[in-house]
Scaffold this active site. Structure first.
Site, PDB file in Angstrom:
ATOM      1  N   GLY A  41       0.916  -1.131  -0.095  1.00 28.09           N
ATOM      2  CA  GLY A  41      -0.184   0.075   0.011  1.00 28.09           C
ATOM      3  C   GLY A  41       0.687   1.356   0.031  1.00 28.09           C
ATOM      4  N   GLN A  44      -0.646   9.091   1.403  1.00 32.39           N
ATOM      5  CA  GLN A  44       0.190  10.405   0.987  1.00 32.39           C
ATOM      6  C   GLN A  44       1.531  10.633   1.516  1.00 32.39           C
ATOM      7  OE1 GLN A  44      -2.583  13.722   1.826  1.00 32.39           O
ATOM      8  NE2 GLN A  44      -4.141  12.604   0.944  1.00 32.39           N
ATOM      9  N   LYS A  63       4.462   0.026   8.212  1.00 29.24           N
ATOM     10  CA  LYS A  63       4.330   1.521   7.565  1.00 29.24           C
ATOM     11  C   LYS A  63       5.524   2.392   7.797  1.00 29.24           C
ATOM     12  CE  LYS A  63       0.237   3.254   7.546  1.00 29.24           C
ATOM     13  NZ  LYS A  63      -0.985   3.980   7.995  1.00 29.24           N
ATOM     14  N   ASP A 161     -10.377   9.663  10.459  1.00 23.48           N
ATOM     15  CA  ASP A 161     -10.220   9.336   9.151  1.00 23.48           C
ATOM     16  C   ASP A 161     -11.135   8.106   8.970  1.00 23.48           C
ATOM     17  OD1 ASP A 161      -9.613   9.676   6.587  1.00 23.48           O
ATOM     18  OD2 ASP A 161      -7.632   8.755   6.558  1.00 23.48           O
TER      19      ASP A 161
END
Length: 302
Positions: A41, A44, A63, A161
């Site tokens: 993945g 931004q 991540k 979010d």
């Protein structure tokens, strides 16, 4: 920081293979203890890799955030503090945050691997087939999402979010709420540069007016998500719409009603009270969760 996993299933990544000696004393807190397999993945501000811990074989999502380029010192400290809060969350419907550490000028966050599709993919699937999602299926997933958010809010953590792309669904039908919104820690200059990436259909009126984000802003997003599960599109979606006209629609709560012949009065009413321009008039998560539990119980048997 939404992750776009589609089209990111590239070949195995070799350049990140650990060359350092294993550090059992460091556990999940160093890259030396991970084998990175492939990119899954990109957001931004980050890239996400599938990895496995060389100490215990556990598959994880890693991540990597370019923290020094995108944040000032205070934002870095606040971001790390927030991640420490997230590590305290422990719920079957929330993606687990295992560890975070800074290495090679990057913030590395080790997360539970959600090896599954997401809600946006499921919505696209039904839309393609020109079928609405059955109401009992809507409640089956929505009640789990409410359970996750109830856990977070009870610990004074906002998600920030909530949207279909951040709601993962496992092969066994378990919902995992992921990708908590850490984007606010990035510099306004950087955020402005990325503001046109993806239309903010779930943005609440208070966000438009820059009145800050609060727990009721999560409820607005939850209402938008419930609507989208029923209508197969965001309440404020429009073809060829610019940001100004989108903001006007959001401020006026201008959205088409859900079909009354297909969805219950309770579902439609819950959407209406969550998508209220006044945050004070929106319910809290405890109320939304109670409605979801009741509706899940009475539709599961039909």
């Amino acid at each position: 920081m939404d992750e776009q996993s589609q089209g990111m299933q590239g070949p195995p990544v070799t350049q990140f293979q650990p060359q350092k000696a294993l550090r059992p004393d460091m556990g999940y807190n160093t890259l030396a203890n991970f084998r990175i397999e492939k990119k899954i993945g990109r957001g931004q501000f980050s890239e996400v890799y599938r990895a496995s811990c060389l100490l215990d074989g556990v598959p994880v999502a890693l991540k990597k955030v370019q923290i020094f380029d995108l944040m000032d010192a205070k934002a870095r400290a606040d971001c790390i503090k927030e991640i420490d809060l997230l590590k305290q969350l422990n719920h079957p419907n929330v993606i687990k945050y295992y560890a975070s550490f800074i290495e090679d000028n990057e913030l590395n966050i080790v997360l539970e691997l959600a090896d599954a599709g997401d809600l946006s993919r499921m919505i696209k699937h039904f839309k393609k087939q020109k079928r609405l999602i059955p109401e009992r299926t809507v409640w089956k997933y929505f009640v789990q999402l409410c359970s996750a958010l109830d856990h977070m809010h009870s610990r004074r953590v906002m998600h920030r979010d909530i949207k279909p792309a951040n709601v993962f669904i496992t092969a066994t039908g378990v919902v995992k709420l992921g990708d908590l919104g850490l984007g606010r820690f990035f510099s306004s200059k950087t955020t402005a540069a990325h503001s046109l990436v993806g239309t903010p259909y779930y943005m609440s009126p208070e966000r438009i007016h820059e009145n800050g984000y609060n727990f009721k802003s999560d409820i607005w997003s939850l209402g938008c998500l419930l609507y989208e599960m029923a209508a197969l599109q965001s309440p404020f979606y429009g073809d060829k719409m610019n940001l100004y006209s989108l903001c006007k629609k959001i401020e006026q709560c201008d959205y088409p009603p859900l079909p009354s012949d297909h969805y219950s009065e309770e579902l439609r009413q819950l959407v209406n009270i969550c998508i209220n321009p006044d945050p004070e008039k929106r319910p809290d998560i405890a109320y939304v969760y109670d409605v979801a539990k009741r509706m899940h119980a009475c539709t599961a048997s039909t």
